[in-house]
Design a protein around this motif. Structure first.
Motif: not given
Length: 355
Positions: A242-246, A259-263
């Motif tokens: 997803f390009g998300i660094n959790v 936090p930006d948790i958008s795909y």
């Protein structure tokens, strides 16, 4: 420093403030320090997570008691000593999973099929942890899924749903992670509703967690819940998918940022782990470069080092390498990862084979 000594940690934090440093957040991604970090963050006025919920999740007995009167928990017993439960009670729950309430990564988690195995395994846990109760749970058979979650102001955000491939040695070891990019509507809705209720019961309003659940007879059963992102390759898997660094977004959340948790994108991803069938001393690992050049491969990670003693897995910590690969479908991502894995060989002294 000694993380078991909370007073020493407090002194260290006060010293940092005395040196005119700003403490913006206190966080841990490691069991059993998630609750400790949240507790300290509260004391120092920088907490943005739900401390009581983290406490409930970190202790498996507390978590089971939270869910005791719901359909989400398997039948369970909490045993303070070997003589506190009758054979009839044990027989009624067999086959069963025996575990320490402080276990993580499948460590100290054993399946007992009969009363003799139960007595043997429970005794080993009481001998190892004399002052800690033993948790006995009904064995639930069925497909197992891991769900990575954010709770923000009481709103559940499911980052990913991952089907787990489980290999049984003497323990249940997860050796494959298949990202479900397009679950059916009914599947997703039932899972979302279940997790939302489970997290509310635990008291989670703000924070991150992951749940391992099995779907049995159209019902979701909680196998485990932890107040952090899953370990191992999970952060890289989600970044590849997803390009998300959790981890990055969790830290931002912990210091009061949004936090930006958008795909950024969506890709089919599979993570394949390497475990060994024999014990030996690692001479070398060959095939890493060949694996990295295979179709779809995003990451190749070898944890084992030359001269290290390696062995069949007794917990997740005995997984010695992983491959993360993408594909245009679930099947292609899995095939790409497993093909790349086949290129890696562990050469042991004396020579042994890998499975």
């Amino acid at each position: 420093m000694d993380l078991a000594n909370i007073d020493d940690i407090r002194k260290a934090l006060k010293l940092l403030r005395f040196k005119s440093l700003d403490i913006c957040g206190i966080i841990s991604f490691v069991d059993p320090y998630c609750h400790l970090a949240s507790q300290l963050a509260t004391e120092f006025g920088v907490n943005h997570f739900s401390t009581e919920a983290i406490k409930n999740m970190e202790d498996k007995i507390l978590s089971r008691k939270v869910l005791a009167n719901t359909s989400y928990s398997p039948h369970f017993l909490c045993i303070d000593n070997p003589s506190s439960v009758s054979d009839d009670e044990i027989e009624s729950i067999l086959p069963a999973i025996i575990k320490s309430p402080l276990s993580s990564g499948s460590k100290d988690v054993i399946k007992a099929n009969n009363i003799l195995e139960f007595k043997e395994f429970s005794k080993s846990l009481f001998d190892k942890y004399p002052d800690i109760p033993v948790l006995v749970e009904e064995f639930i058979d069925g497909p197992q899924y891991l769900t990575e979650c954010f709770m923000i102001e009481g709103k559940l955000h499911i980052i990913a749903i991952i089907e787990q491939e489980i290999t049984f040695f003497k323990r249940f070891i997860i050796t494959g992670y298949n990202l479900l990019l397009h679950p059916t509507h009914d599947f997703y809705e039932s899972l979302y509703t279940s997790i939302e209720t489970i997290l509310q019961l635990h008291g989670m309003k703000n924070g991150t967690c992951h749940l391992e659940m099995r779907y049995v007879n159209n019902n979701w059963k909680v196998i485990e819940i932890n107040p952090r992102i899953s370990g191992g390759a999970m952060n890289k898997l989600l970044d590849s998918a997803f390009g998300i660094n959790v981890v990055k977004e969790t830290i931002k959340f912990a210091i009061g940022q949004d936090p930006d948790i958008s795909y950024r994108f969506k890709k089919h991803v599979f993570a394949d782990y390497i475990v060994l069938s024999e014990k030996g001393i690692l001479e070398k690992v060959i095939g890493r470069n060949r694996a990295s050049r295979c179709p779809g491969v995003q990451h190749v990670y070898i944890r084992a080092k030359k001269g290290m003693t390696v062995q069949p897995p007794m917990s997740m910590g005995y997984r010695y390498a992983y491959i993360i690969a993408t594909g245009t479908t679930e099947e292609e991502a899995r095939a790409n990862a497993k093909y790349a894995t086949s290129k890696i060989q562990f050469i042991l002294y004396p020579p042994q084979k890998r499975i």
